[in-house]
Design an enzyme around this catalytic site. Structure first.
Site, PDB file in Angstrom:
ATOM      1  N   ASP A   1       0.856  -1.181   0.000  1.00 43.06           N
ATOM      2  CA  ASP A   1       0.000   0.000   0.000  1.00 43.06           C
ATOM      3  C   ASP A   1       0.896   1.237   0.000  1.00 43.06           C
ATOM      4  O   ASP A   1       2.098   1.155   0.252  1.00 43.06           O
ATOM      5  CB  ASP A   1      -0.902  -0.023   1.235  1.00 43.06           C
ATOM      6  CG  ASP A   1      -1.769   1.226   1.350  1.00 43.06           C
ATOM      7  OD1 ASP A   1      -2.375   1.633   0.343  1.00 43.06           O
ATOM      8  OD2 ASP A   1      -1.816   1.801   2.452  1.00 43.06           O
TER       9      ASP A   1
ATOM     10  N   ASP B   1      -0.397   5.161   0.858  1.00 45.96           N
ATOM     11  CA  ASP B   1      -0.730   6.183   1.853  1.00 45.96           C
ATOM     12  C   ASP B   1      -0.932   5.607   3.248  1.00 45.96           C
ATOM     13  O   ASP B   1      -1.644   4.620   3.429  1.00 45.96           O
ATOM     14  CB  ASP B   1      -1.995   6.929   1.431  1.00 45.96           C
ATOM     15  CG  ASP B   1      -1.768   7.731   0.163  1.00 45.96           C
ATOM     16  OD1 ASP B   1      -0.913   8.628   0.187  1.00 45.96           O
ATOM     17  OD2 ASP B   1      -2.438   7.438  -0.850  1.00 45.96           O
TER      18      ASP B   1
END
Length: 239
Positions: free
Chosen positions: A75, A77
Site C-alpha cells: 500500500d 498512503d
C-alpha cells in the site's frame, strides 16, 4: 488522528481508517462473476474463455528475472508515506496534483526507514505498489519515492474492487500465484478477501520514532526464502 483533509484530496487519495481489531468479519466475499449462458461450452469456447480470463489479470505475465521470487504488494498512503494539502514543514518532497483544472501542492513525508525497506524488498521480491489513490497523484509521488527503482508495477484505484463502498485489493486478480503473494496495508478492509496473505501494519502519519518498516525486513527476508511454500500458512501461524 490528524485534522480531516479537504474534500479535494479525497478525490485523489481515499481516507481508509484501519480497523482496531483484525478485519471486519461480517463483510461477505465478492459475488461470483455472472454466467452469460448455461449452454454447453465447446472446446473452442473454452479457449476463448481462457484467453479472456488471462487478459483480466492486473499484471502482465511474470518476467524471467522474477522467476522464483514471491510477489510483495505494498500500500502507499499511511503505509509508506503520509501526504496532505496542508503545509507540512517536515515534508520530504512536494508534488503538484491537478484537480478540476487547478493545480494543488501535496506535501509528502516518508515513513521512517522507507528507503532502506524498499531497497531490501526490491532485492527479494517482485514489488507491486497497489493504492486506492488515483494515478495522477500516485505516479508523481512514486517517481519521487522510489529512489532505488524497485517498484516493478503500479496499480491504482481503477484496479480495486468496489465492495460495499470500499476499495478492496483483490489479490486473486493480480495475476500471481496466491501462495506466493503477500500484501502489506494499514487498512484491513483493503485485504478483506485474503486476510491470510496480509502482514498488518499500523497507520502512520508523522511519528518520527516509528520503526515498523524496519522491523518487517527480517520477517520478509524469511518469507522470501524457498523453504516457504505457501505464505498464507506461515502468516496464519506467525501473525
Amino acid at each position: 488522528m490528524p485534522d480531516s483533509e479537504p474534500v479535494a484530496l479525497q478525490q485523489v487519495k481515499p481516507d481508509l481508517p484501519a480497523a482496531e481489531d483484525g478485519y471486519p468479519k461480517t463483510v461477505p466475499p465478492p459475488p461470483p462473476p455472472p454466467i452469460a449462458n448455461e449452454e454447453p461450452i465447446t472446446p473452442e469456447d473454452q479457449v476463448v474463455v481462457k484467453e479472456e480470463a488471462e487478459q483480466k489479470f492486473l499484471l502482465p505475465p511474470i518476467e524471467p528475472r522474477f522467476k522464483g521470487r514471491k510477489c510483495l504488494v505494498l500500500d502507499l498512503d499511511e503505509t509508506l508515506v503520509h501526504s496532505s494539502f496542508k503545509i507540512l514543514h517536515q515534508a520530504d518532497f512536494t508534488i503538484p496534483v491537478e484537480i478540476e483544472g487547478n493545480y494543488h501542492n501535496v506535501y509528502v513525508i516518508k515513513r521512517p526507514g522507507v528507503d532502506q525497506f524498499m531497497k531490501r524488498v526490491g532485492e527479494l521480491y517482485e514489488v507491486v505498489v497497489f493504492t486506492a489513490s488515483v494515478s495522477k497523484y500516485g505516479d508523481p509521488l512514486l517517481d519521487q519515492l522510489d529512489i532505488h527503482k524497485v517498484v516493478h508495477h503500479r496499480l491504482f484505484r481503477e484496479s480495486c474492487y468496489n465492495h460495499q463502498g470500499n476499495y478492496v485489493k483483490d489479490l486473486s486478480q493480480v495475476g500471481r500465484d496466491l501462495k506466493d503473494t503477500i500484501i502489506i496495508d494499514n487498512s484491513p478492509t483493503s485485504y478483506i478477501f485474503h486476510p491470510q496473505h496480509a502482514v498488518p501494519i499500523s497507520s502512520w502519519f508523522s511519528d518520527a520514532h516509528d520503526n515498523e518498516l524496519l522491523d518487517l525486513i527480517p520477517v520478509l527476508e524469511d518469507l522470501a526464502g524457498p523453504n516457504v511454500q505457501d505464505v498464507s500458512l506461515v502468516l496464519d501461524v506467525t501473525l
